[in-house]
Design an enzyme around this catalytic site. Structure first.
Site, PDB file in Angstrom:
ATOM      1  N   ARG A  79       0.776  -1.220  -0.017  1.00 30.21           N
ATOM      2  CA  ARG A  79       0.022  -0.016  -0.153  1.00 30.21           C
ATOM      3  C   ARG A  79       1.010   1.388  -0.030  1.00 30.21           C
ATOM      4  O   ARG A  79       0.655   2.204  -0.593  1.00 30.21           O
ATOM      5  CB  ARG A  79      -0.987   0.079   1.187  1.00 30.21           C
ATOM      6  CG  ARG A  79      -1.700   1.451   1.325  1.00 30.21           C
ATOM      7  CD  ARG A  79      -1.252   2.065   2.532  1.00 30.21           C
ATOM      8  NE  ARG A  79      -2.177   3.147   2.703  1.00 30.21           N
ATOM      9  CZ  ARG A  79      -1.710   4.586   2.669  1.00 30.21           C
ATOM     10  NH1 ARG A  79      -0.445   4.604   2.472  1.00 30.21           N
ATOM     11  NH2 ARG A  79      -2.578   5.343   2.738  1.00 30.21           N
ATOM     12  N   HIS A  84       2.681   6.084  -2.056  1.00 24.28           N
ATOM     13  CA  HIS A  84       3.885   6.882  -2.254  1.00 24.28           C
ATOM     14  C   HIS A  84       4.670   7.147  -3.213  1.00 24.28           C
ATOM     15  O   HIS A  84       5.540   8.229  -3.431  1.00 24.28           O
ATOM     16  CB  HIS A  84       4.660   7.012  -0.805  1.00 24.28           C
ATOM     17  CG  HIS A  84       3.485   7.160   0.389  1.00 24.28           C
ATOM     18  ND1 HIS A  84       2.963   8.314   0.653  1.00 24.28           N
ATOM     19  CD2 HIS A  84       2.926   6.325   1.340  1.00 24.28           C
ATOM     20  CE1 HIS A  84       2.148   8.405   1.914  1.00 24.28           C
ATOM     21  NE2 HIS A  84       2.215   6.936   2.029  1.00 24.28           N
TER      22      HIS A  84
END
Length: 120
Positions: A79, A84
């Site tokens: 994730r 990011h």
């Protein structure tokens, strides 16, 4: 954490995993590698799974330690990578994750949900 909340997070993971499987149904790795729309849909599903894991950890940090058979840290790590640093995600790793790890995850989540729904 309440059983209802726990079951909700496990269900969120399962729903996202089911959608991922639906997105790639009938697809091979070469097709996936050229289908940007499916890649992004799958990445969103993986991010949702990781987000549900993060919420579960926030509300019951001991739960993941009680169930080491599920790769909680890897799920959160995927994730984080997607959210990011999306462009660093290697498609071959994503493909392996969604074709090998997601089916196993769904089986393990079903077992956990059943056990906790029955009060174990």
């Amino acid at each position: 954490m309440s059983v209802e909340r726990l079951l909700l997070y496990l269900k969120e993971m399962d729903v996202a995993a089911t959608r991922i499987a639906d997105f790639i149904r009938g697809m091979d790795e070469a097709t996936f590698a050229t289908d940007i729309r499916t890649q992004m849909a799958v990445m969103m599903g993986l991010a949702l799974i990781g987000e549900a894991v993060a919420k579960l950890d926030k509300h019951d940090p001991a739960f993941s330690q009680q169930h080491p058979e599920i790769p909680w840290l890897k799920m959160k790590g995927m994730r984080n990578l997607i959210v990011h640093d999306y462009f660093r995600a290697e498609l071959s790793v994503v493909w392996k994750t969604i074709t090998e790890s997601i089916p196993d995850l769904q089986m393990r989540l079903a077992l956990l949900r059943n056990r906790h729904a029955q009060g174990e």
